[in-house]
Design a protein around this motif. Structure first.
Motif, PDB file in Angstrom:
ATOM      1  N   GLY A  35       0.835  -1.202   0.000  1.00  0.00           N
ATOM      2  CA  GLY A  35       0.000   0.000   0.000  1.00  0.00           C
ATOM      3  C   GLY A  35       0.870   1.252   0.000  1.00  0.00           C
ATOM      4  N   ARG A  90       1.344   9.210   4.211  1.00  0.00           N
ATOM      5  CA  ARG A  90       0.217   8.885   5.126  1.00  0.00           C
ATOM      6  C   ARG A  90      -0.748  10.059   5.264  1.00  0.00           C
ATOM      7  NH1 ARG A  90       0.678   3.543   5.110  1.00  0.00           N
ATOM      8  NH2 ARG A  90       2.897   3.140   4.933  1.00  0.00           N
ATOM      9  N   VAL A  98      -5.568   7.843  -3.447  1.00  0.00           N
ATOM     10  CA  VAL A  98      -4.814   6.620  -3.749  1.00  0.00           C
ATOM     11  C   VAL A  98      -5.661   5.529  -4.428  1.00  0.00           C
ATOM     12  CG1 VAL A  98      -5.000   5.640  -1.394  1.00  0.00           C
ATOM     13  CG2 VAL A  98      -3.101   4.968  -2.846  1.00  0.00           C
ATOM     14  N   SER A  99      -6.923   5.408  -4.050  1.00  0.00           N
ATOM     15  CA  SER A  99      -7.727   4.321  -4.643  1.00  0.00           C
ATOM     16  C   SER A  99      -7.995   4.511  -6.138  1.00  0.00           C
ATOM     17  CB  SER A  99      -9.019   4.109  -3.862  1.00  0.00           C
ATOM     18  OG  SER A  99      -8.718   3.360  -2.702  1.00  0.00           O
ATOM     19  N   ARG A 129      -3.768  -5.723  -1.226  1.00  0.00           N
ATOM     20  CA  ARG A 129      -5.138  -6.052  -1.630  1.00  0.00           C
ATOM     21  C   ARG A 129      -5.166  -7.267  -2.564  1.00  0.00           C
ATOM     22  NH1 ARG A 129      -4.902  -2.302   1.253  1.00  0.00           N
ATOM     23  NH2 ARG A 129      -6.348  -0.584   1.624  1.00  0.00           N
ATOM     24  N   ARG A 179     -13.004   3.921   0.005  1.00  0.00           N
ATOM     25  CA  ARG A 179     -11.836   3.241  -0.572  1.00  0.00           C
ATOM     26  C   ARG A 179     -12.140   1.758  -0.799  1.00  0.00           C
ATOM     27  NH1 ARG A 179      -6.585   3.101   1.944  1.00  0.00           N
ATOM     28  NH2 ARG A 179      -7.349   3.927   3.906  1.00  0.00           N
TER      29      ARG A 179
HETATM   30  O1  CDP Z   1      -3.213   1.171   5.358  1.00  0.00           O
HETATM   31  P1  CDP Z   1      -4.511   1.298   4.605  1.00  0.00           P
HETATM   32  O2  CDP Z   1      -5.378   0.127   4.838  1.00  0.00           O
HETATM   33  O3  CDP Z   1      -5.167   2.618   4.811  1.00  0.00           O
HETATM   34  O4  CDP Z   1      -4.210   1.294   3.050  1.00  0.00           O
HETATM   35  P2  CDP Z   1      -2.892   0.895   2.311  1.00  0.00           P
HETATM   36  O5  CDP Z   1      -2.604  -0.555   2.527  1.00  0.00           O
HETATM   37  O6  CDP Z   1      -1.823   1.877   2.631  1.00  0.00           O
HETATM   38  O7  CDP Z   1      -3.305   1.035   0.756  1.00  0.00           O
HETATM   39  C1  CDP Z   1      -3.661   2.276   0.208  1.00  0.00           C
HETATM   40  C2  CDP Z   1      -4.424   2.030  -1.080  1.00  0.00           C
HETATM   41  O8  CDP Z   1      -3.544   1.471  -2.053  1.00  0.00           O
HETATM   42  C3  CDP Z   1      -5.605   1.079  -1.026  1.00  0.00           C
HETATM   43  O9  CDP Z   1      -6.803   1.695  -0.640  1.00  0.00           O
HETATM   44  C4  CDP Z   1      -5.672   0.562  -2.470  1.00  0.00           C
HETATM   45  O10 CDP Z   1      -6.391   1.457  -3.278  1.00  0.00           O
HETATM   46  C5  CDP Z   1      -4.230   0.568  -2.908  1.00  0.00           C
HETATM   47  N1  CDP Z   1      -3.586  -0.746  -2.865  1.00  0.00           N
HETATM   48  C6  CDP Z   1      -3.797  -1.607  -3.914  1.00  0.00           C
HETATM   49  O11 CDP Z   1      -4.549  -1.302  -4.823  1.00  0.00           O
HETATM   50  N2  CDP Z   1      -3.147  -2.806  -3.954  1.00  0.00           N
HETATM   51  C7  CDP Z   1      -2.320  -3.164  -2.986  1.00  0.00           C
HETATM   52  N3  CDP Z   1      -1.675  -4.337  -3.070  1.00  0.00           N
HETATM   53  C8  CDP Z   1      -2.114  -2.324  -1.877  1.00  0.00           C
HETATM   54  C9  CDP Z   1      -2.786  -1.112  -1.832  1.00  0.00           C
END
Ligand code: CDP
Length: 224
Positions: A35, A90, A98-99, A129, A179
């Protein structure tokens, strides 16, 4: 000793980062926060003043961007075009865009390529994800972490509070759900639980309990 790949996926603010970090430290593995890589790309878009929904411009910019994770003084740092941006990624302004940026397939190609290179040798915990579904579909251990949206907002508020960022629980819950909606609905690598992933609901678990659950499962596989 066998070195495995551990994939931790799940929705926003479900506790993946703090858990993955401790699981990696316990096993002596590397922790990769994917992320953070998407957030770095989002920061670049923000700074370049490109519309976060302009797929064509974002794709073009992605090919001229370097996002790396580097180990410095025992901590993983996020490096964007040579500059350390671990704190800045952050900020709420980055979280808010970011999404949409993560739906762009050229952005994902770039990140997945880097992530596969980092994980090739095993001995790694990756969180995101699409780790168990796309990046490492053959990962030996896959966890899909979930938690109640209100609880996730409460946790995120606490985390941001320690960094001096004040946002209400209501606002955070709205942002988290939005998100999740975009991440789950996109056509490329949507957020989903891989068939062979173990679901872990952390709503009523402590961080220690979460870590123990995963470490125990990992040790069983390592010792097999
Ligand atoms: O920590 P938090 O759960 O807020 O989010 P993050 O893991 O930092 O990820 C930020 C954003 O990046 C997510 O809402 C996704 O849109 C994207 N992301 C993704 O598409 N694929 C991943 N492997 C990781 C993050």
């Amino acid at each position: 000793m066998k070195k495995i790949i551990i994939a931790i996926d799940g929705p926003a603010a479900s506790g993946k980062s703090s858990t993955a970090k401790l699981v990696a430290a316990t096993l002596g593995y590397l922790h990769i926060d994917t992320g953070a890589m998407y957030r770095a790309m989002a920061l670049k878009i923000l700074r370049s003043k490109v519309d976060p929904n302009d797929t064509v411009k974002i794709s073009a910019l992605a090919t001229r961007t370097s996002v790396r994770l580097a180990l410095r003084e025992g901590k993983i740092r996020v490096v964007l075009d040579g500059e350390e941006v671990s704190g800045e990624i952050r900020l709420p302004e980055v979280t808010n865009i970011v999404s949409p940026i993560s739906t762009v397939s050229d952005v994902r190609k770039l990140m997945v390529h880097e992530q596969r290179a980092m994980g090739r040798e095993g001995g790694i915990v990756l969180e995101g994800r699409d780790i168990g579904s796309v990046v490492f579909p053959n990962a030996e251990l896959k966890i899909f972490m979930v938690a109640d949206a209100r609880e996730r907002a409460v946790r995120r508020r606490k985390e941001l509070g320690t960094k001096g960022v004040e946002i209400s629980v209501e606002e955070l819950e709205k942002e988290i759900l939005e998100r999740d909606r975009i991440d789950s609905g996109r056509s490329v690598s949507p957020l989903l639980k891989a068939d062979d992933a173990i679901e872990l609901d952390t709503t009523n678990l402590s961080i220690e309990e979460q870590v123990e659950f995963i470490v125990e499962k990992a040790r069983k596989i390592i010792e097999q």
